[in-house]
Design a protein around this motif. Structure first.
Motif, PDB file in Angstrom:
ATOM      1  N   ALA A 170       0.833  -1.205   0.000  1.00  0.00           N
ATOM      2  CA  ALA A 170       0.000   0.000   0.000  1.00  0.00           C
ATOM      3  C   ALA A 170       0.868   1.256   0.000  1.00  0.00           C
ATOM      4  CB  ALA A 170      -0.933  -0.002   1.213  1.00  0.00           C
ATOM      5  N   THR A 171       1.960   1.225   0.777  1.00  0.00           N
ATOM      6  CA  THR A 171       2.880   2.370   0.808  1.00  0.00           C
ATOM      7  C   THR A 171       3.469   2.631  -0.567  1.00  0.00           C
ATOM      8  OG1 THR A 171       3.472   1.970   3.130  1.00  0.00           O
ATOM      9  CG2 THR A 171       5.041   3.230   1.809  1.00  0.00           C
ATOM     10  N   CYS A 172       3.920   1.573  -1.232  1.00  0.00           N
ATOM     11  CA  CYS A 172       4.540   1.736  -2.549  1.00  0.00           C
ATOM     12  C   CYS A 172       3.528   2.214  -3.587  1.00  0.00           C
ATOM     13  CB  CYS A 172       5.187   0.434  -2.987  1.00  0.00           C
ATOM     14  SG  CYS A 172       6.617  -0.034  -1.974  1.00  0.00           S
ATOM     15  N   LEU A 173       2.295   1.751  -3.501  1.00  0.00           N
ATOM     16  CA  LEU A 173       1.265   2.219  -4.437  1.00  0.00           C
ATOM     17  C   LEU A 173       0.978   3.701  -4.229  1.00  0.00           C
ATOM     18  CD1 LEU A 173      -1.213  -0.809  -4.419  1.00  0.00           C
ATOM     19  CD2 LEU A 173       0.292  -0.082  -6.284  1.00  0.00           C
ATOM     20  N   LEU A 174       0.896   4.140  -2.985  1.00  0.00           N
ATOM     21  CA  LEU A 174       0.665   5.552  -2.709  1.00  0.00           C
ATOM     22  C   LEU A 174       1.842   6.402  -3.164  1.00  0.00           C
ATOM     23  CD1 LEU A 174      -0.938   5.324   0.863  1.00  0.00           C
ATOM     24  CD2 LEU A 174      -2.099   5.930  -1.270  1.00  0.00           C
ATOM     25  N   LEU A 175       3.057   5.907  -2.935  1.00  0.00           N
ATOM     26  CA  LEU A 175       4.236   6.639  -3.389  1.00  0.00           C
ATOM     27  C   LEU A 175       4.312   6.676  -4.916  1.00  0.00           C
ATOM     28  CD1 LEU A 175       6.883   5.372  -0.803  1.00  0.00           C
ATOM     29  CD2 LEU A 175       5.914   7.670  -0.953  1.00  0.00           C
ATOM     30  N   SER A 176       3.869   5.604  -5.564  1.00  0.00           N
ATOM     31  CA  SER A 176       3.825   5.601  -7.027  1.00  0.00           C
ATOM     32  C   SER A 176       2.869   6.668  -7.532  1.00  0.00           C
ATOM     33  CB  SER A 176       3.390   4.222  -7.533  1.00  0.00           C
ATOM     34  OG  SER A 176       4.342   3.237  -7.191  1.00  0.00           O
TER      35      SER A 176
END
Length: 503
Positions: A170-176
């Protein structure tokens, strides 16, 4: 696709290192063509048929617009960044996998350390060493991760993953999403040079550090602030920069760059509107937490005051070379390095003074991105903390300040090499890592690359006829200048004789 030049009357395209095409009734491009204006882009285009042809149509694609192409580039690079991080995503770091696979990320260990695995709220339930909006970002990712776990348990169709992995995905998707927003903002602030946003999408720095920490949130907010300023929306720009400052402190330096330029242009009222909006936005984000949990809210400021020089700073290299006795000498755990803090403060003031003098003394008012880049880069060079992902702060500013592929790629290559050397140093020589001297060499090479890039920007400021942005299209002053674009100078410390005021 490119078209083959034909006919003796067809105008010849500009050379690869010269100015880009100008609009003309013959259907010439209505924007800067990278393969005509940048030698590296021209050479890279040989892999797909060569530079854009003189009769090729631009700006009329039904789907593959520059924005969508640049977003596609970023999506591919972010996918590569995720593949790099995947070995670390489940939290099982046995065998020092975080170093051997170059996939270390602060988000994974801090998931349990800050109680996010048990639903703790940053600041209210646990002390978090980051500004408020970064803590909110962490809490949102944890909430999304728990939502996925509940859905996977209820439906039985989705794969079951460890809680830390759901949170990290979820963190990586938001950062993407933040990275894609940054691409859009840079394209919007680039004026007639929309393809400069490809320098964000294809960035090696994005590949290496997109998911190392949460800095892309502040980068996206700062980039959107520059875009809003370019659209002559100073209040919105101030709000976005204020929110960016509530995520990481560097966007306040962008506001400082706008102040210096507004002093020269005599438009301080416009800047004041942006500054008041920035202060209000920062207060709205920070004040509730400061009132409800003052001790935890202030941890970020107290920690940055008491922490020693970070490993990858010139200060630490000097202290290590002196055997630990330089400046404050050996310090106990948590003891504030008073002398070092004072020296850093003086150096930061000197950087601001130098950039301020350059802004007011340049023959032509510098562009917003040039001043902002010099301020942020100078700050990073002299501060006592330069975490590896902080280099992302420079990415949109460097692209807008000097959109030249060669210099930007060379600088980012040093950042990538430094990350590899850092991981090998953390691994240790007993596990086939490297010694600290190799790490320090990587730091020095990276810093030299940043200094060279700063020098190139200073040269463009002092010699505006060498500024690729101003010379690539007729009568361009500053595409990201907004209220400053084309404004007359009111305060100038020095001007060369015979140098025109307008580019």
């Amino acid at each position: 696709m490119s078209s083959t030049p034909s006919g003796p009357s067809a105008p010849a395209p500009p050379p690869a290192d010269g100015p880009a095409a100008f609009p003309a009734p013959s259907g010439r491009p209505d924007r800067v063509v990278p393969t005509w204006s940048d030698p590296v882009a021209a050479q890279a285009s040989e892999a797909v048929g060569g530079p854009w042809g003189r009769h090729a149509v631009t700006g009329r694609a039904l789907f593959w617009t520059p924005l969508r192409v640049c977003l596609l580039y970023a999506t591919v690079v972010l996918a590569g960044a995720w593949l790099k991080q995947a070995p670390c995503s489940d939290g099982n770091w046995a065998g020092s996998v975080q170093y051997t696979h170059l996939c270390y990320s602060d988000a994974v260990p801090l998931f349990g350390l800050h109680g996010l695995d048990t639903g703790a709220l940053p600041y209210l339930d646990s002390a978090v060493e980051y500004p408020v909006l970064t803590g909110a970002f962490m809490a949102l990712a944890a909430l999304l991760g728990r939502g996925y776990e509940s859905l996977a348990s209820a439906a039985g169709l989705l794969p079951q993953v460890p809680p830390v992995q759901a949170y990290y995905v979820a963190t990586c998707l938001l950062l993407s999403l933040c990275a894609l927003v940054t691409v859009r903002a840079v394209l919007g602030a680039a004026g007639r040079r929309p393809w400069d946003a490809a320098l964000i999408g294809l960035s090696p720095l994005l590949l290496v550090h997109a998911f190392t920490n949460w800095d892309l949130l502040a980068v996206a907010l700062a980039a959107c602030g520059l875009w809003a300023w370019a659209r002559e929306r100073p209040v919105l720009a101030g709000v976005l920069l204020g929110l960016g400052t509530a995520a990481k402190l560097f966007p306040v330096l962008v506001l400082g760059a706008l102040f210096l330029l507004c002093v020269r242009a005599g438009t301080l009222r416009v800047w004041l509107r942006a500054a008041v909006a920035a202060g209000a936005a920062w207060l709205v984000a920070d004040l509730p937490v400061a009132l409800l949990a003052p001790e935890n809210w202030s941890l970020f400021f107290r920690l940055n005051s008491s922490r020693p020089a970070d490993p990858d700073t010139l200060w630490n290299i000097a202290i290590t070379a002196a055997g630990g006795d330089l400046f404050d000498g050996p310090l106990a755990q948590g003891e504030t390095p008073v002398v070092l803090n004072a020296l850093v403060a003086v150096c930061v003031l000197l950087v601001v003074a130098a950039v301020g003098w350059l802004t007011l003394a340049a023959p032509v008012r510098p562009r917003v991105a040039q001043v902002a880049f010099l301020l942020v880069a100078g700050f990073l060079l002299v501060t006592k903390v330069w975490s590896p992902q902080y280099s992302l702060w420079l990415l949109p500013l460097a692209v807008l300040a000097r959109p030249r592929w060669r210099s930007l790629l060379l600088w980012q290559a040093t950042e990538a090499v430094l990350w590899v050397v850092r991981m090998l140093w953390y691994l240790g020589t007993d596990d086939r890592g490297v010694g600290v001297e190799w790490f320090f060499l990587g730091v020095v090479v990276r810093d030299v690359a940043v200094v060279v890039l700063m020098a190139l920007v200073v040269r463009d400021v002092w010699r505006p006829d060498a500024d690729v942005v101003r010379t690539s299209w007729p009568a361009v002053d500053d595409p990201a200048g907004g209220p400053l674009d084309g404004a007359e100078d009111r305060v100038v410390l020095r001007r060369r004789r015979g140098t025109p005021v307008e580019a």
